[in-house]
Every structure is written in C-alpha cells, then in structure tokens.
Design a protein around this motif. Structure first.
Motif, PDB file in Angstrom:
ATOM      1  N   ALA A  99       0.788  -1.149   0.003  1.00 62.17           N
ATOM      2  CA  ALA A  99       0.111   0.027  -0.114  1.00 62.17           C
ATOM      3  C   ALA A  99       0.827   1.281   0.031  1.00 62.17           C
ATOM      4  CB  ALA A  99      -0.793   0.071   1.204  1.00 62.17           C
ATOM      5  N   ARG A 100       1.840   1.122   0.698  1.00 61.74           N
ATOM      6  CA  ARG A 100       2.669   2.354   0.748  1.00 61.74           C
ATOM      7  C   ARG A 100       3.394   2.442  -0.618  1.00 61.74           C
ATOM      8  NH1 ARG A 100       4.048   7.389   2.426  1.00 61.74           N
ATOM      9  NH2 ARG A 100       6.021   7.511   2.685  1.00 61.74           N
ATOM     10  N   ILE A 101       3.925   1.520  -1.168  1.00 64.54           N
ATOM     11  CA  ILE A 101       4.400   1.442  -2.616  1.00 64.54           C
ATOM     12  C   ILE A 101       3.469   2.149  -3.533  1.00 64.54           C
ATOM     13  CG2 ILE A 101       5.284   0.264  -4.546  1.00 64.54           C
ATOM     14  CD1 ILE A 101       6.355  -1.907  -2.320  1.00 64.54           C
ATOM     15  N   ILE A 102       2.287   1.865  -3.575  1.00 67.69           N
ATOM     16  CA  ILE A 102       1.201   2.526  -4.303  1.00 67.69           C
ATOM     17  C   ILE A 102       1.031   3.915  -4.073  1.00 67.69           C
ATOM     18  CG2 ILE A 102      -1.124   2.374  -5.019  1.00 67.69           C
ATOM     19  CD1 ILE A 102      -1.225  -0.677  -4.318  1.00 67.69           C
ATOM     20  N   GLU A 103       1.000   4.327  -2.818  1.00 65.80           N
ATOM     21  CA  GLU A 103       0.933   5.665  -2.284  1.00 65.80           C
ATOM     22  C   GLU A 103       2.139   6.326  -2.895  1.00 65.80           C
ATOM     23  OE1 GLU A 103       1.147   8.433   1.976  1.00 65.80           O
ATOM     24  OE2 GLU A 103       0.526   5.993   2.037  1.00 65.80           O
ATOM     25  N   LEU A 104       3.271   6.017  -2.653  1.00 63.03           N
ATOM     26  CA  LEU A 104       4.238   6.864  -3.393  1.00 63.03           C
ATOM     27  C   LEU A 104       4.470   6.969  -4.773  1.00 63.03           C
ATOM     28  CD1 LEU A 104       7.020   5.140  -0.824  1.00 63.03           C
ATOM     29  CD2 LEU A 104       6.332   7.512  -0.799  1.00 63.03           C
ATOM     30  N   CYS A 105       4.058   5.895  -5.470  1.00 59.10           N
ATOM     31  CA  CYS A 105       3.831   5.994  -7.029  1.00 59.10           C
ATOM     32  C   CYS A 105       2.953   6.700  -7.453  1.00 59.10           C
ATOM     33  CB  CYS A 105       3.605   4.550  -7.618  1.00 59.10           C
ATOM     34  SG  CYS A 105       5.003   3.266  -7.511  1.00 59.10           S
ATOM     35  N   ALA A 130      12.788   2.839  -3.037  1.00 58.44           N
ATOM     36  CA  ALA A 130      13.281   2.382  -1.779  1.00 58.44           C
ATOM     37  C   ALA A 130      12.306   1.511  -0.941  1.00 58.44           C
ATOM     38  CB  ALA A 130      13.616   3.762  -0.936  1.00 58.44           C
ATOM     39  N   ALA A 131      11.201   1.759  -0.891  1.00 53.35           N
ATOM     40  CA  ALA A 131      10.026   1.054  -0.133  1.00 53.35           C
ATOM     41  C   ALA A 131       9.990  -0.480  -1.074  1.00 53.35           C
ATOM     42  CB  ALA A 131       8.660   1.731  -0.356  1.00 53.35           C
ATOM     43  N   THR A 132      10.060  -0.423  -2.375  1.00 53.58           N
ATOM     44  CA  THR A 132      10.181  -1.768  -3.047  1.00 53.58           C
ATOM     45  C   THR A 132      11.400  -2.665  -2.601  1.00 53.58           C
ATOM     46  OG1 THR A 132       8.951  -0.628  -4.984  1.00 53.58           O
ATOM     47  CG2 THR A 132       9.957  -3.099  -5.133  1.00 53.58           C
ATOM     48  N   ARG A 133      12.562  -1.893  -2.463  1.00 53.59           N
ATOM     49  CA  ARG A 133      13.658  -2.835  -1.939  1.00 53.59           C
ATOM     50  C   ARG A 133      13.149  -3.381  -0.711  1.00 53.59           C
ATOM     51  NH1 ARG A 133      19.170  -3.684  -2.524  1.00 53.59           N
ATOM     52  NH2 ARG A 133      19.644  -2.592  -4.351  1.00 53.59           N
ATOM     53  N   HIS A 134      12.749  -2.387   0.137  1.00 50.16           N
ATOM     54  CA  HIS A 134      12.659  -2.786   1.673  1.00 50.16           C
ATOM     55  C   HIS A 134      11.774  -4.026   1.767  1.00 50.16           C
ATOM     56  CE1 HIS A 134      11.843  -2.839   5.915  1.00 50.16           C
ATOM     57  NE2 HIS A 134      10.360  -2.646   5.418  1.00 50.16           N
ATOM     58  N   ASN A 135      10.634  -3.978   0.970  1.00 55.55           N
ATOM     59  CA  ASN A 135       9.663  -5.022   0.610  1.00 55.55           C
ATOM     60  C   ASN A 135      10.184  -6.456   0.591  1.00 55.55           C
ATOM     61  OD1 ASN A 135       7.429  -6.310  -1.563  1.00 55.55           O
ATOM     62  ND2 ASN A 135       6.923  -6.304   0.788  1.00 55.55           N
ATOM     63  N   TRP A 136      11.183  -6.413  -0.627  1.00 55.70           N
ATOM     64  CA  TRP A 136      11.845  -7.665  -0.800  1.00 55.70           C
ATOM     65  C   TRP A 136      13.115  -8.064   0.200  1.00 55.70           C
ATOM     66  CZ3 TRP A 136      10.796 -11.272  -3.995  1.00 55.70           C
ATOM     67  CH2 TRP A 136       9.844 -11.049  -5.120  1.00 55.70           C
ATOM     68  N   ASP A 158       6.493  10.050  -6.203  1.00 55.31           N
ATOM     69  CA  ASP A 158       7.835  10.152  -5.429  1.00 55.31           C
ATOM     70  C   ASP A 158       8.526   8.729  -5.954  1.00 55.31           C
ATOM     71  OD1 ASP A 158       9.937   9.626  -3.607  1.00 55.31           O
ATOM     72  OD2 ASP A 158       8.548  10.156  -1.822  1.00 55.31           O
ATOM     73  N   VAL A 159       9.368   8.789  -6.830  1.00 52.52           N
ATOM     74  CA  VAL A 159       9.906   7.618  -7.590  1.00 52.52           C
ATOM     75  C   VAL A 159      10.851   7.029  -6.635  1.00 52.52           C
ATOM     76  CG1 VAL A 159      11.510   6.963  -9.494  1.00 52.52           C
ATOM     77  CG2 VAL A 159       9.644   8.570  -9.938  1.00 52.52           C
ATOM     78  N   GLU A 160      11.854   7.929  -5.926  1.00 52.16           N
ATOM     79  CA  GLU A 160      12.775   7.602  -5.081  1.00 52.16           C
ATOM     80  C   GLU A 160      12.306   6.604  -3.875  1.00 52.16           C
ATOM     81  OE1 GLU A 160      16.214   7.076  -6.014  1.00 52.16           O
ATOM     82  OE2 GLU A 160      15.569   7.836  -7.786  1.00 52.16           O
ATOM     83  N   GLY A 161      11.406   7.112  -3.562  1.00 50.42           N
ATOM     84  CA  GLY A 161      10.636   6.586  -2.382  1.00 50.42           C
ATOM     85  C   GLY A 161       9.958   5.243  -2.542  1.00 50.42           C
ATOM     86  N   ALA A 162       9.254   5.163  -3.760  1.00 49.33           N
ATOM     87  CA  ALA A 162       8.502   4.029  -4.088  1.00 49.33           C
ATOM     88  C   ALA A 162       9.628   3.079  -4.448  1.00 49.33           C
ATOM     89  CB  ALA A 162       7.741   4.359  -5.525  1.00 49.33           C
TER      90      ALA A 162
END
Length: 218
Positions: free
Chosen positions: A177-183, A193-199, A187-191
């Motif tokens: 949900a956070r990745i979707i919100e950032l996209c 970074a959040a994707t990397r954290h998810n993995w 906020d490309v860099e935030g999205a």
C-alpha cells in the motif's frame, strides 16, 4: 502441444511441487515417475529438470541421480539481493509513468493478497504478490530485467511461501500500500526504496533457517 509449451508446463508443475513441499529436499526425481505424473514424454521432463537445476531447485549427477536440492541459504540470499535490486529498478523506471489503470491493478492485487492471507491461502497469496510486482515490471518494458528476474525468482519461492504461511506475510500488505501511495504521488525514489525494503523482508526468514541448521548440527 508444442514442445516448448510441454516443457514450460512440466517446469511449473515440478517447481510448484518443490516449493510447496510435495517433493521434499533430497527426494530423488525419477524420469519414469515424472512421466507418469505429468503425462508428457521424457524430453520435456529433462528440459524442465535442466532449467530447475539452473534455478537452484534441483541437483543432479549425470548417470547417477537427480534430486530436489535442499534450501541453500547463501544462494537464496544472493538471489534475494538481486531480486530486490531488480524490482527496485523496475519501480524506478516505471513509477512516474504508471497510469491510473496500472495503479488500480496494483491495488486490486494487494487486496487479493490481503484476502488470501486472511483465508490462509498461501498459493493465492503467492499469486497475488506476483501480480502486484508484475505491474511495474511490465510497465518498465525492460526485457533484460524481466529475464534476470525469471532466473532468480524460483529460488526465492520456498522462502516466500514461508513468509505467506506466517504472520510475517501480513506486513507485505501495508508495504505494498505504501509503494502504491508513493507511486501515485510521483515519489519515484521513495517508491523504489520501499520496494527494495519489501523484498529485503525475506532476510529474517533466511536467518532463522540458518540458525535452525546451526542448532541441528550442534
């Protein structure tokens, strides 16, 4: 059916049986049994096993045996690192251009993930997670990236299955949900970074498996 289709079907069937534990680590994989089970000839079976060996799910010694590979923590950790970087790259390349339709697809996949986790449907959770991450990967339109993900993802399936079999998997819904919100906010860099954290949340599961192996040996 085309030989490539038979090979792909055999690959998926054997891969899924290894991931869900139907075929246990160390179990011998006999051509005759796989042929009877899958109803295909020896050639697509052998091609599928070769592909699974390349993915790290099968080990073989020519002329002697083919077995289900035990979970290799080091190799899986390496695959996780590569997968995290590739998914981060996919989001970085696609986030700013994701359409409302694509964002809706991600939201729908995340809802299916939440529903599957509530129902304790591990297979459904894995499918929904795949569908969520596939949106930015496809939108990035980077064939090299997709090819590399195809190589490293199979080795992560066992650990992903453990994640979605436990309470730890529920954290993925909020992370998605956070990745979707950032996209959506651009906020490309935030999205990314959040994707990397998810993995990277797979790491504690790998560490726990490693600790379990050490305890068994002591």
């Amino acid at each position: 059916m085309a030989r490539s289709l038979l090979r792909d079907e055999a690959y998926r069937a054997i891969r899924d049986a290894i991931v869900d534990g139907t075929l246990a680590p160390g179990e011998r994989l006999l051509d005759t049994e796989l042929i009877d089970w899958l109803g295909v000839s020896r050639t697509p079976i052998r091609e599928a096993l070769a592909r699974l060996e390349q993915a790290g799910l099968v080990r073989s010694k020519p002329g002697r045996y083919t077995i289900v590979a035990p979970l290799d923590v080091r190799a899986t950790r390496e695959a996780q690192s590569v997968a995290a970087a590739l998914h981060e790259l996919a989001v970085r390349e696609s986030a700013a251009a994701l359409t409302d339709v694509e964002l809706s697809l991600m939201r729908a996949a995340n809802q299916r993930l939440a529903d599957a986790l509530r129902a304790e449907d591990v297979d459904g959770a894995l499918t929904a997670d795949d569908e969520f991450h596939a949106v930015p990967v496809i939108a990035a339109a980077n064939e090299t990236l997709r090819s590399m993900l195809d190589q490293v993802t199979p080795l992560l399936r066992r650990v992903e299955r453990v994640r979605f079999s436990s309470l730890a998997g529920r954290g993925s819904v909020a992370q998605h949900a956070r990745i979707i919100e950032l996209c959506a906010s651009g906020d490309v860099e935030g999205a990314a970074a959040a994707t990397r954290h998810n993995w990277e949340t797979l790491e504690p599961l790998l560490a726990a498996h490693e600790d379990g192996e050490d305890a068994a040996m002591s």
